[in-house]
Write a protein that holds these residues in place. Structure first.
Motif, mmCIF file in Angstrom:
data_model
loop_
_atom_site.group_PDB
_atom_site.id
_atom_site.type_symbol
_atom_site.label_atom_id
_atom_site.label_comp_id
_atom_site.label_asym_id
_atom_site.label_seq_id
_atom_site.Cartn_x
_atom_site.Cartn_y
_atom_site.Cartn_z
ATOM 1 N N LEU A 1 0.844 -1.180 0.000
ATOM 2 C CA LEU A 1 0.000 0.000 0.000
ATOM 3 C C LEU A 1 0.886 1.239 0.000
ATOM 4 O O LEU A 1 1.886 1.291 0.691
ATOM 5 C CB LEU A 1 -0.905 0.009 1.228
ATOM 6 N N ALA A 2 0.474 2.201 -0.773
ATOM 7 C CA ALA A 2 1.310 3.375 -0.938
ATOM 8 C C ALA A 2 0.855 4.567 -0.102
ATOM 9 O O ALA A 2 1.670 5.289 0.450
ATOM 10 C CB ALA A 2 1.350 3.765 -2.411
ATOM 11 N N SER A 3 -0.435 4.772 0.000
ATOM 12 C CA SER A 3 -0.908 5.990 0.664
ATOM 13 C C SER A 3 -1.020 5.813 2.177
ATOM 14 O O SER A 3 -1.313 4.731 2.682
ATOM 15 C CB SER A 3 -2.266 6.415 0.093
ATOM 16 N N GLN A 4 -0.792 6.901 2.851
ATOM 17 C CA GLN A 4 -0.891 6.916 4.314
ATOM 18 C C GLN A 4 -2.317 6.576 4.760
ATOM 19 O O GLN A 4 -2.516 5.889 5.749
ATOM 20 C CB GLN A 4 -0.479 8.283 4.829
ATOM 21 N N GLU A 5 -3.300 7.043 4.002
ATOM 22 C CA GLU A 5 -4.700 6.782 4.354
ATOM 23 C C GLU A 5 -5.011 5.291 4.326
ATOM 24 O O GLU A 5 -5.692 4.777 5.224
ATOM 25 C CB GLU A 5 -5.637 7.525 3.381
ATOM 26 N N SER A 6 -4.501 4.574 3.337
ATOM 27 C CA SER A 6 -4.735 3.130 3.249
ATOM 28 C C SER A 6 -4.038 2.389 4.388
ATOM 29 O O SER A 6 -4.589 1.444 4.938
ATOM 30 C CB SER A 6 -4.241 2.588 1.913
ATOM 31 N N ARG A 7 -2.848 2.825 4.718
ATOM 32 C CA ARG A 7 -2.138 2.184 5.835
ATOM 33 C C ARG A 7 -2.911 2.364 7.130
ATOM 34 O O ARG A 7 -2.997 1.450 7.958
ATOM 35 C CB ARG A 7 -0.719 2.745 5.942
ATOM 36 N N ARG A 8 -3.510 3.542 7.299
ATOM 37 C CA ARG A 8 -4.325 3.770 8.497
ATOM 38 C C ARG A 8 -5.547 2.856 8.516
ATOM 39 O O ARG A 8 -5.930 2.347 9.567
ATOM 40 C CB ARG A 8 -4.783 5.220 8.561
ATOM 41 N N LEU A 9 -6.184 2.681 7.357
ATOM 42 C CA LEU A 9 -7.356 1.809 7.285
ATOM 43 C C LEU A 9 -7.000 0.367 7.625
ATOM 44 O O LEU A 9 -7.757 -0.318 8.306
ATOM 45 C CB LEU A 9 -8.000 1.885 5.904
ATOM 46 N N ILE A 10 -5.854 -0.082 7.158
ATOM 47 C CA ILE A 10 -5.413 -1.449 7.494
ATOM 48 C C ILE A 10 -5.226 -1.575 8.992
ATOM 49 O O ILE A 10 -5.732 -2.504 9.622
ATOM 50 C CB ILE A 10 -4.086 -1.801 6.765
ATOM 51 N N ARG A 11 -4.514 -0.637 9.575
ATOM 52 C CA ARG A 11 -4.247 -0.713 11.020
ATOM 53 C C ARG A 11 -5.522 -0.553 11.828
ATOM 54 O O ARG A 11 -5.719 -1.212 12.843
ATOM 55 C CB ARG A 11 -3.227 0.347 11.424
ATOM 56 N N ARG A 12 -6.396 0.344 11.394
ATOM 57 C CA ARG A 12 -7.593 0.651 12.164
ATOM 58 C C ARG A 12 -8.667 -0.426 12.032
ATOM 59 O O ARG A 12 -9.333 -0.758 13.015
ATOM 60 C CB ARG A 12 -8.161 1.991 11.688
ATOM 61 N N ASP A 13 -8.849 -0.965 10.825
ATOM 62 C CA ASP A 13 -10.025 -1.784 10.561
ATOM 63 C C ASP A 13 -9.777 -3.238 10.202
ATOM 64 O O ASP A 13 -10.536 -4.100 10.607
ATOM 65 C CB ASP A 13 -10.835 -1.181 9.402
ATOM 66 N N TYR A 14 -8.766 -3.495 9.384
ATOM 67 C CA TYR A 14 -8.729 -4.787 8.697
ATOM 68 C C TYR A 14 -8.673 -5.987 9.631
ATOM 69 O O TYR A 14 -9.459 -6.924 9.469
ATOM 70 C CB TYR A 14 -7.602 -4.862 7.669
ATOM 71 N N LEU A 15 -7.761 -6.018 10.579
ATOM 72 C CA LEU A 15 -7.614 -7.226 11.389
ATOM 73 C C LEU A 15 -8.868 -7.544 12.199
ATOM 74 O O LEU A 15 -9.329 -8.689 12.223
ATOM 75 C CB LEU A 15 -6.391 -7.124 12.299
ATOM 76 N N SER A 16 -9.451 -6.545 12.833
ATOM 77 C CA SER A 16 -10.660 -6.807 13.608
ATOM 78 C C SER A 16 -11.819 -7.167 12.689
ATOM 79 O O SER A 16 -12.606 -8.076 12.982
ATOM 80 C CB SER A 16 -11.018 -5.614 14.495
#
Length: 134
Positions: A1-16
């Motif tokens: 992932l390239a954008s900071q926004e996508s990295r935040r979404l992964i950390r914030r949402d994906y695993l849970s």
């Protein structure tokens, strides 16, 4: 992932979210579970993923028009530190969500490039970014 926004979404949402979607998938294995209710939940998840995918596609088409209107605009986006994640895919819906994140990542990069080149107004840029993130 390239954008900071996508990295935040992964950390914030994906695993849970992936764990919840896995639980939903596994719930079908137990007796006494209301399968029509599970079907409705899965249909709603599919509908939401489709709606967000449509929104991203619409926004990308709008950005493409803006880039095409300005011949000297730079479309290619290069990020200094793209990030690679190893994310478990525990259900088909988690896989669809991960694909959606890659599409959103592309949008975020192009939207930022358009904004930095003056192709979109700041309020439009931030509103569209929020629209996709939420």
């Amino acid at each position: 992932l390239a954008s900071q926004e996508s990295r935040r979404l992964i950390r914030r949402d994906y695993l849970s979210l992936s764990k919840m979607l896995h639980t939903l998938t596994r719930a079908r294995e137990y007796k006494g579970i209301d399968h029509p209710a599970l079907n409705r939940i899965e249909e709603q998840i599919d509908a939401k993923i489709s709606a967000v995918r449509e929104l991203i596609t619409t926004r990308l088409l709008d950005l493409a028009k803006r880039f095409n209107a300005k011949p000297d605009a730079i479309v290619e986006v290069i990020h200094a530190r793209p990030t690679v994640y190893e994310a478990p895919i525990a259900s088909p819906h988690a896989n669809a969500y991960l694909d959606l994140l890659f599409e959103a990542d592309n949008f975020f990069s192009r939207a930022k490039a358009a904004w930095l080149q003056g192709l979109t107004k700041p309020q439009d840029h931030h509103g569209r970014m929020r629209e996709i993130k939420n």
